[in-house]
Design a protein around this motif. Structure first.
Motif, mmCIF file in Angstrom:
data_model
loop_
_atom_site.group_PDB
_atom_site.id
_atom_site.type_symbol
_atom_site.label_atom_id
_atom_site.label_comp_id
_atom_site.label_asym_id
_atom_site.label_seq_id
_atom_site.Cartn_x
_atom_site.Cartn_y
_atom_site.Cartn_z
ATOM 1 N N ARG A 30 5.126 -5.440 7.876
ATOM 2 C CA ARG A 30 4.849 -4.050 7.291
ATOM 3 C C ARG A 30 4.523 -4.158 5.973
ATOM 4 O O ARG A 30 3.428 -3.552 5.371
ATOM 5 C CB ARG A 30 6.149 -3.074 7.447
ATOM 6 C CG ARG A 30 6.104 -2.622 9.160
ATOM 7 C CD ARG A 30 6.924 -1.419 9.275
ATOM 8 N NE ARG A 30 8.633 -1.530 8.654
ATOM 9 C CZ ARG A 30 9.416 -2.246 9.085
ATOM 10 N NH1 ARG A 30 9.212 -2.589 10.407
ATOM 11 N NH2 ARG A 30 10.456 -2.407 8.524
ATOM 12 N N LEU A 31 5.441 -5.092 5.002
ATOM 13 C CA LEU A 31 5.277 -5.223 3.697
ATOM 14 C C LEU A 31 4.069 -5.737 3.256
ATOM 15 O O LEU A 31 3.222 -5.481 2.273
ATOM 16 C CB LEU A 31 6.660 -5.969 3.176
ATOM 17 C CG LEU A 31 7.702 -5.347 2.964
ATOM 18 C CD1 LEU A 31 8.936 -6.130 2.740
ATOM 19 C CD2 LEU A 31 7.664 -4.208 2.234
ATOM 20 N N SER A 32 3.486 -7.016 4.105
ATOM 21 C CA SER A 32 2.403 -7.667 3.797
ATOM 22 C C SER A 32 1.286 -6.587 4.030
ATOM 23 O O SER A 32 0.304 -6.539 3.190
ATOM 24 C CB SER A 32 2.416 -9.156 4.534
ATOM 25 O OG SER A 32 2.556 -8.856 5.757
ATOM 26 N N ALA A 33 1.168 -5.953 5.090
ATOM 27 C CA ALA A 33 0.247 -5.054 5.368
ATOM 28 C C ALA A 33 -0.038 -4.184 4.282
ATOM 29 O O ALA A 33 -1.235 -3.635 3.748
ATOM 30 C CB ALA A 33 0.404 -4.433 6.777
ATOM 31 N N ARG A 34 0.974 -3.533 3.844
ATOM 32 C CA ARG A 34 1.050 -2.632 2.907
ATOM 33 C C ARG A 34 0.475 -3.049 1.564
ATOM 34 O O ARG A 34 -0.522 -2.409 0.957
ATOM 35 C CB ARG A 34 2.376 -1.915 2.564
ATOM 36 C CG ARG A 34 2.477 -1.171 1.421
ATOM 37 C CD ARG A 34 3.830 -0.503 1.291
ATOM 38 N NE ARG A 34 4.355 -0.165 -0.145
ATOM 39 C CZ ARG A 34 5.503 -0.012 -0.802
ATOM 40 N NH1 ARG A 34 6.275 -0.441 0.368
ATOM 41 N NH2 ARG A 34 5.596 0.276 -1.860
ATOM 42 N N HIS A 35 0.729 -4.307 1.113
ATOM 43 C CA HIS A 35 0.649 -4.651 -0.173
ATOM 44 C C HIS A 35 -0.903 -5.253 -0.211
ATOM 45 O O HIS A 35 -1.530 -5.448 -1.188
ATOM 46 C CB HIS A 35 1.630 -5.496 -0.782
ATOM 47 C CG HIS A 35 2.913 -5.082 -1.268
ATOM 48 N ND1 HIS A 35 3.049 -4.097 -2.310
ATOM 49 C CD2 HIS A 35 3.854 -4.823 -0.479
ATOM 50 C CE1 HIS A 35 4.125 -3.674 -2.615
ATOM 51 N NE2 HIS A 35 4.927 -4.086 -1.442
ATOM 52 N N GLU A 36 -1.306 -5.666 1.140
ATOM 53 C CA GLU A 36 -2.442 -6.155 1.204
ATOM 54 C C GLU A 36 -3.649 -5.386 1.421
ATOM 55 O O GLU A 36 -4.865 -5.676 1.375
ATOM 56 C CB GLU A 36 -2.541 -7.349 2.282
ATOM 57 C CG GLU A 36 -1.691 -8.692 2.006
ATOM 58 C CD GLU A 36 -2.503 -9.458 1.163
ATOM 59 O OE1 GLU A 36 -3.634 -9.576 0.877
ATOM 60 O OE2 GLU A 36 -1.796 -10.419 0.393
ATOM 61 N N ALA A 37 -3.339 -4.196 1.653
ATOM 62 C CA ALA A 37 -4.203 -3.148 1.895
ATOM 63 C C ALA A 37 -5.196 -2.914 0.883
ATOM 64 O O ALA A 37 -4.736 -2.799 -0.189
ATOM 65 C CB ALA A 37 -3.682 -1.750 2.364
ATOM 66 N N GLY A 38 -6.548 -2.881 1.138
ATOM 67 C CA GLY A 38 -7.476 -2.623 -0.073
ATOM 68 C C GLY A 38 -8.169 -3.842 -0.475
ATOM 69 O O GLY A 38 -9.214 -3.765 -1.397
ATOM 70 N N ARG A 39 -7.708 -4.684 -0.013
ATOM 71 C CA ARG A 39 -8.111 -6.393 -0.403
ATOM 72 C C ARG A 39 -9.444 -6.618 0.419
ATOM 73 O O ARG A 39 -9.532 -6.031 1.333
ATOM 74 C CB ARG A 39 -7.157 -7.434 -0.503
ATOM 75 C CG ARG A 39 -6.037 -7.406 -1.478
ATOM 76 C CD ARG A 39 -5.160 -8.356 -1.230
ATOM 77 N NE ARG A 39 -5.609 -9.738 -1.725
ATOM 78 C CZ ARG A 39 -5.671 -10.071 -2.886
ATOM 79 N NH1 ARG A 39 -4.995 -9.375 -4.022
ATOM 80 N NH2 ARG A 39 -6.182 -11.207 -3.330
ATOM 81 N N ALA A 40 -10.296 -7.488 -0.351
ATOM 82 C CA ALA A 40 -11.596 -7.532 0.616
ATOM 83 C C ALA A 40 -11.242 -8.346 1.717
ATOM 84 O O ALA A 40 -11.675 -8.229 2.885
ATOM 85 C CB ALA A 40 -12.455 -8.153 -0.436
#
Length: 210
Positions: A128-138
């Motif tokens: 969940r944490l990685s998905a949240r912080h990676e959201a918006g990256r190409a």
């Protein structure tokens, strides 16, 4: 925390938003060696309780997860902050009776820490944490991108922690104590200064002025 009434923020949803957007919290605990502070990225979970709960993970070698759970912990979340120069006040031109100050937004969360020594729980949290912080990256990274054996070896080295929040305190010191013309000039001055912190504070000043 000292909170004059004009700076108090009591809305849980507003405090949760700051905790979500500025998720690196300072966890303060009292153990055998006295007060300890650990800086940890948290996830705020709304679970139907009045204040929700915080979830995170720490290194297994970090003694914080073994601390006495009957003692209340404090987690500090710091939002936007900005130095306010007297030159930003419109009234400086009129009488000069102004001094520097600092504007900031902060949340204090209280609760008892519970260790969660469960690899599946921690794996789900990391996903969940990685998905949240990676959201918006190409090309967002996913925990599934790494070899399973590698992740499993890392999971053995960390432990989950969870804190049911029993108290929340919010302090939004964003020029509410200034007359309207000073709030307007502070907002304009901060926007002119530019920078993420200054612009975020300008928006907070504008929101409270409204």
């Amino acid at each position: 925390m000292y909170i004059p009434a004009q700076f108090a923020e009591n809305r849980a949803d507003v405090m949760h938003r700051l905790m979500h957007e500025h998720s690196l919290g300072t966890l303060v605990t009292l153990g055998e060696d006295g007060l300890q502070a650990n800086h940890i990225p948290f996830e705020i979970v709304s679970d139907g309780s009045p204040f929700g709960r915080l979830q995170a993970h720490v290194a297994r070698s970090n003694p914080v997860w073994r601390e006495e759970t009957q003692i209340e912990s404090l987690i500090v979340f710091q939002g936007a902050q900005a130095y306010i120069s007297p030159s930003l006040y419109e009234t400086k031109k009129e009488h000069g009776k102004v001094v520097p100050t600092y504007n900031y937004m902060v949340v204090h969360a209280y609760g008892r820490l519970r260790a969660v020594d469960d690899p599946q729980w921690v794996h789900a949290l990391l996903a969940r944490l990685s998905a949240r912080h990676e959201a918006g990256r190409a090309a967002p990274w996913s925990i599934d991108d790494a070899p399973a054996g590698f992740i499993d070896s890392l999971l053995s080295q960390i432990v989950g922690i969870e804190i049911e929040i029993t108290r929340l305190q919010g302090k939004w010191k964003v020029s509410q104590n200034q007359p309207a013309r000073n709030r307007a000039s502070v907002e304009a001055g901060l926007r002119e200064q530019g920078g993420e912190q200054s612009v975020a504070m300008a928006e907070a000043v504008a929101l409270r002025a409204g």
